[in-house]
Scaffold this motif. Structure first.
Motif, short mmCIF file in Angstrom:
data_model
loop_
_atom_site.label_atom_id
_atom_site.label_comp_id
_atom_site.label_asym_id
_atom_site.label_seq_id
_atom_site.Cartn_x
_atom_site.Cartn_y
_atom_site.Cartn_z
N PRO A 208 0.83 -1.22 0.00
CA PRO A 208 0.00 0.00 0.00
C PRO A 208 0.86 1.26 0.00
CG PRO A 208 -0.78 -1.57 1.64
CD PRO A 208 0.55 -2.08 1.16
N PHE A 209 0.36 2.27 -0.70
CA PHE A 209 1.05 3.56 -0.76
C PHE A 209 0.28 4.57 0.09
CE2 PHE A 209 1.14 7.85 -2.51
CZ PHE A 209 2.50 8.13 -2.52
N SER A 210 0.99 5.36 0.88
CA SER A 210 0.36 6.41 1.69
C SER A 210 1.35 7.56 1.86
CB SER A 210 -0.05 5.86 3.06
OG SER A 210 -0.62 6.89 3.86
N ASP A 211 0.91 8.75 1.49
CA ASP A 211 1.78 9.92 1.63
C ASP A 211 0.92 11.18 1.57
OD1 ASP A 211 3.98 11.48 1.94
OD2 ASP A 211 5.04 10.76 0.15
N GLU A 212 1.50 12.29 2.03
CA GLU A 212 0.80 13.57 1.96
C GLU A 212 1.10 14.27 0.64
OE1 GLU A 212 1.49 16.17 5.24
OE2 GLU A 212 -0.09 15.27 6.46
N VAL A 213 0.07 14.85 0.06
CA VAL A 213 0.20 15.57 -1.20
C VAL A 213 -0.36 16.97 -1.00
CG1 VAL A 213 -0.52 15.68 -3.61
CG2 VAL A 213 0.02 13.47 -2.58
N THR A 214 0.38 17.97 -1.45
CA THR A 214 -0.05 19.36 -1.29
C THR A 214 -0.96 19.79 -2.43
OG1 THR A 214 1.98 19.92 -0.11
CG2 THR A 214 0.73 21.75 -1.06
N VAL A 215 -2.06 20.42 -2.08
CA VAL A 215 -2.98 20.98 -3.06
C VAL A 215 -2.85 22.50 -3.02
CG1 VAL A 215 -5.42 21.30 -3.67
CG2 VAL A 215 -4.59 19.05 -2.95
N ARG A 216 -2.76 23.10 -4.19
CA ARG A 216 -2.64 24.56 -4.27
C ARG A 216 -3.89 25.17 -4.87
NH1 ARG A 216 3.55 25.27 -6.66
NH2 ARG A 216 4.65 24.36 -4.86
N PHE A 217 -4.10 26.43 -4.53
CA PHE A 217 -5.28 27.17 -4.98
C PHE A 217 -5.32 27.27 -6.51
CE2 PHE A 217 -6.79 31.61 -5.99
CZ PHE A 217 -8.14 31.33 -5.91
N GLN A 218 -6.45 26.83 -7.09
CA GLN A 218 -6.70 26.87 -8.53
C GLN A 218 -5.59 26.20 -9.33
OE1 GLN A 218 -7.66 30.87 -9.83
NE2 GLN A 218 -9.72 30.76 -9.00
N GLN A 219 -4.98 25.16 -8.74
CA GLN A 219 -3.98 24.39 -9.46
C GLN A 219 -4.29 22.90 -9.32
OE1 GLN A 219 0.06 25.33 -8.41
NE2 GLN A 219 0.03 27.26 -9.52
N THR A 220 -3.76 22.14 -10.28
CA THR A 220 -3.92 20.69 -10.24
C THR A 220 -2.58 20.07 -9.89
OG1 THR A 220 -5.68 20.70 -11.90
CG2 THR A 220 -4.48 18.64 -11.59
N THR A 221 -2.58 19.25 -8.85
CA THR A 221 -1.38 18.53 -8.44
C THR A 221 -1.36 17.19 -9.17
OG1 THR A 221 -1.48 19.56 -6.26
CG2 THR A 221 -0.06 17.63 -6.50
N ARG A 222 -0.36 16.98 -10.00
CA ARG A 222 -0.25 15.72 -10.74
C ARG A 222 0.72 14.80 -9.99
NH1 ARG A 222 -1.44 14.13 -15.93
NH2 ARG A 222 -2.06 16.28 -16.44
N VAL A 223 0.20 13.65 -9.56
CA VAL A 223 0.99 12.70 -8.77
C VAL A 223 1.16 11.40 -9.55
CG1 VAL A 223 1.15 11.47 -6.57
CG2 VAL A 223 0.00 13.69 -6.67
N LYS A 224 2.40 10.94 -9.64
CA LYS A 224 2.69 9.66 -10.27
C LYS A 224 3.22 8.71 -9.20
CE LYS A 224 3.75 11.68 -14.79
NZ LYS A 224 4.75 11.78 -15.88
N VAL A 225 2.61 7.52 -9.13
CA VAL A 225 2.96 6.56 -8.08
C VAL A 225 3.30 5.21 -8.71
CG1 VAL A 225 2.14 5.31 -6.04
CG2 VAL A 225 1.52 7.72 -6.37
N ASP A 226 4.42 4.64 -8.27
CA ASP A 226 4.80 3.28 -8.65
C ASP A 226 4.35 2.36 -7.52
OD1 ASP A 226 5.87 0.92 -9.44
OD2 ASP A 226 7.96 1.58 -9.45
N LEU A 227 3.27 1.64 -7.75
CA LEU A 227 2.70 0.81 -6.69
C LEU A 227 3.54 -0.44 -6.42
CD1 LEU A 227 0.28 1.20 -4.89
CD2 LEU A 227 -1.05 -0.27 -6.39
N VAL A 228 4.40 -0.81 -7.37
CA VAL A 228 5.26 -1.98 -7.16
C VAL A 228 6.25 -1.70 -6.03
CG1 VAL A 228 6.98 -3.50 -8.20
CG2 VAL A 228 5.01 -2.74 -9.54
N SER A 229 6.88 -0.53 -6.10
CA SER A 229 7.84 -0.16 -5.04
C SER A 229 7.21 0.75 -3.99
CB SER A 229 9.05 0.54 -5.66
OG SER A 229 8.64 1.65 -6.44
#
Length: 365
Positions: A208-229
Motif C-alpha cells: 500500500p502507498f500512503s503519503d501527503e500531497v499538497t494541493v494549491r489554490f486553482q492548481q492541479t497537483t499531478r501525482v505519479k505513483v509506482d505501486l510496485v515499489s
C-alpha cells in the motif's frame, strides 16, 4: 390556426424559461497602502479588480463609476470614511452595491500583510474578513492576494485538484480516508481545499502507498505513483484548465510622468557647470591682462596703450566674479533639488483601471 399555435408555443416557452441568474453587485473601494509604494499598490488593485470581475455570480462596478459617484457633492462626507463598518455601508449604499470590499496592504521590508473585508450593504454588517501575512519576495503578493479575494467573496471556490497516475489498474484510491474510485481515475479529484491531503492507494498483492500531497489554490497537483515499489515517482503543479479556455488580456500600465524635480536638478547642475567654466575663462583672461601689466611694470615699459589692457582685465575680473556667484547659486539649488528628490519615494501616482480579460489576465510589472 398555425400562427395561433406558434404564438401559444413561444409564449409558453418564454414563461417556462429559467430566470436569468441574479448577480451580486460588488464594489471595490480604497485599497490603502501602508509602507508600500503607491505604484505597486495600484498594480495590485488592478489585479484585484480583474480577478473580482472573473468570479461567477458577481458584477464588479468599474473604478471610474465608483469615483464619479463618490465625487458628487452630496457624497463629500463619505470620502472621509476611516474604515468603520457603518460608513462603509453608507458608501456601498450610495454606490448601489450589494457588497463592498475594502482593505489595507502593508509592507515592512520583506514582510507583507493585507487586511481585506467584505461588507454586506443590505444588513450593514461585516460579512467576512481576511487578515494574512507572508514573508519573501514581492511577487508572492500576487497569488496570495488572489486567494484572499476568493476567500473573502467566494470561499467555496478556494479549491484545487489532484490527478493520480498509477500504472496498475483497479487499485483503490482514497483521499483523506474517503474512497474516490479505482485506477485509472477518469477525472481529477477536485474540490479539495489548499493544503496537505493524505493520499492512499492500495491493491491486493501490492504494498500500500500512503503519503501527503499538497494541493494549491486553482492548481492541479499531478501525482505519479509506482505501486510496485510503493513510492511517488513524480509530482508537479499545473494551472487548472477552465471552461471556456481563458483569454489572456494584457494590462500595460501607462509609463510614469517625468520627474520634474530630478529634471530641474539636472538642469541647474548643468547650468552651474557651464557658468563655472565661463567664469574660469573670464578669470583666465583677467589674469593674463594682469600678468601683462605686471611684466611691463617690471621692465619700465608702461605706456598709455596699456590702459585698454587694464580696462579689459578689470571687466574680465568682474565677469569672472559674477559667473562664480551664479555658478555657486546654481550648484546650491541643484543640491537642494537632489535632496528633495532623494527624500521622496520617486513613485508618482497614476490612475489605472482594471480591464477584465475573460478567464485569465496578465499584469505587466
Amino acid at each position: 390556426m398555425l400562427r395561433t399555435f406558434l404564438l401559444a408555443f413561444l409564449s409558453t416557452g418564454w414563461l417556462l424559461a429559467p430566470p436569468a441568474e441574479a448577480q451580486t453587485r460588488l464594489a471595490l473601494w480604497r485599497l490603502k497602502p501602508l509602507g508600500l509604494d503607491t505604484r505597486t499598490a495600484e498594480r495590485l488593485e488592478v489585479l484585484l479588480r480583474a480577478e473580482a470581475s472573473r468570479i461567477k455570480g458577481f458584477a464588479l462596478q468599474p473604478a471610474a463609476e465608483t469615483e464619479a459617484i463618490l465625487s458628487r457633492p452630496e457624497n463629500a462626507a463619505l470620502r472621509g470614511c476611516g474604515g468603520e463598518t457603518e460608513c462603509l455601508t453608507r458608501i456601498g449604499t450610495a454606490l448601489g452595491a450589494d457588497r463592498l470590499i475594502t482593505g489595507i496592504i502593508g509592507a515592512l521590508g520583506e514582510d507583507y500583510t493585507f487586511d481585506l473585508k467584505l461588507v454586506n450593504c443590505a444588513t450593514g454588517h461585516e460579512e467576512r474578513r481576511i487578515n494574512e501575512a507572508l514573508s519573501g519576495r514581492e511577487d508572492l503578493l500576487i497569488p496570495a492576494i488572489r486567494q484572499a479575494l476568493y476567500k473573502l467573496a467566494a470561499p467555496e471556490l478556494v479549491t484545487g485538484s489532484i490527478i493520480i497516475e498509477v500504472p496498475v489498474a483497479e487499485a483503490e484510491v482514497r483521499v483523506d480516508g474517503k474512497p474516490v474510485g479505482k485506477t485509472p481515475l477518469a477525472t481529477p479529484v477536485s474540490g479539495l481545499k489548499p493544503g496537505p491531503h493524505r493520499l492512499e492507494i492500495a491493491k491486493k498483492g501490492y504494498t500500500p502507498f500512503s503519503d501527503e500531497v499538497t494541493v494549491r489554490f486553482q492548481q492541479t497537483t499531478r501525482v505519479k505513483v509506482d505501486l510496485v515499489s510503493s513510492v511517488m515517482t513524480g509530482l508537479s503543479f499545473e494551472n487548472e484548465s477552465l471552461d471556456p479556455a481563458p483569454r489572456v488580456q494584457e494590462i500595460i500600465l501607462p509609463p510614469p510622468p517625468p520627474n520634474r524635480i530630478r529634471a530641474a536638478a539636472w538642469g541647474t547642475l548643468v547650468a552651474a557647470a557651464g557658468t563655472g567654466l565661463l567664469a574660469g575663462f573670464f578669470g583666465w583672461r583677467s589674469q593674463a591682462a594682469e600678468d601683462l601689466v605686471a611684466h611691463a611694470a617690471q621692465n619700465n615699459t608702461l605706456d598709455p596703450t596699456l590702459d585698454d589692457t587694464i580696462s579689459r582685465g578689470q571687466t574680465f575680473a568682474t565677469l569672472a566674479n559674477v559667473g562664480l556667484g551664479l555658478a555657486g547659486a546654481a550648484a546650491l539649488t541643484s543640491l537642494v533639488l537632489w535632496i528633495i528628490d532623494w527624500s521622496s519615494d520617486g513613485e508618482p501616482t497614476t490612475s489605472v483601471e482594471a480591464v477584465p480579460g475573460g478567464a485569465g489576465m496578465r499584469v505587466r510589472f
